[in-house]
Motif scaffolding. Structure first.
Motif: not given
Length: 195
Positions: A151-173
């Motif tokens: 699951r992926v969402e774009f996140v404004d960590f500090a600068f609205e014109y420089q988006p970051g990506i937050l990916a939610k994954l699962e590994l080994n449950n």
């Protein structure tokens, strides 16, 4: 160098100067006998103190052995490739070659220009999950994943014109987050706080 490291939080240029500690250490060692020969005791004390700081505090982090991250039997791993492909890069063949060579499960591309992902035709087959926000200004970012249910969402960590990506994954449950981010250089000064 050690002085730059100690005062790096006061100004972005001081912070930039703190990234070359090995070079500064070598230069200081070469300079030390010259200052001793000249006989400037005050400068000798300052330089010796700075070199001691570099040797005892800064440099050990570069020679520490890496932690053993071998997995227990039955545990799975995820291979991640992160790459600033440069917005002016028109060689999708080079990008394709590296991705095929590394064979990652997740790819985070920084400075994604419009049309880049579409130029990587193999990516659509190799990575069922592709999320991108391209830009001609160097702010573009994309993630390609073959990890199910990413699951992926774009996140404004500090600068609205420089988006970051937050990916939610699962590994080994176990769920975990993967952050893809293009940090800004601290110059001009207003970008230092963003960084």
């Amino acid at each position: 160098q050690a002085v730059f490291t100690l005062v790096s939080s006061f100004h972005p240029l001081l912070e930039l100067a703190s990234h070359c500690s090995v070079h500064a250490l070598v230069f200081g060692i070469v300079l030390l006998p010259i200052i001793y020969w000249v006989g400037d005791r005050g400068l000798l004390v300052v330089l010796s103190s700075c070199l001691a700081y570099l040797v005892l505090v800064v440099q050990p982090w570069g020679i520490l052995p890496l932690r053993d991250n071998r997995l227990a039997d039955g545990e799975e791993s995820i291979k991640v490739l992160s790459w600033n492909v440069l917005v002016s890069n028109s060689s999708s063949e080079t990008i394709k070659s590296l991705i095929e060579e590394v064979d990652p499960d997740v790819v985070v591309l920084i400075e994604v220009r419009p049309g880049l992902i579409e130029d990587l035709e193999f990516a659509k087959e190799a990575f069922p999950i592709v999320v991108q926000q391209p830009s001609w200004g160097g702010e573009g970012i994309a993630i390609l994943s073959r990890v199910p249910d990413t699951r992926v969402e774009f996140v404004d960590f500090a600068f609205e014109y420089q988006p970051g990506i937050l990916a939610k994954l699962e590994l080994n449950n176990k769920p975990f987050n993967l952050v893809g981010l293009h940090t800004l250089s601290p110059v001009p000064l207003y970008r230092a706080a963003v960084r």
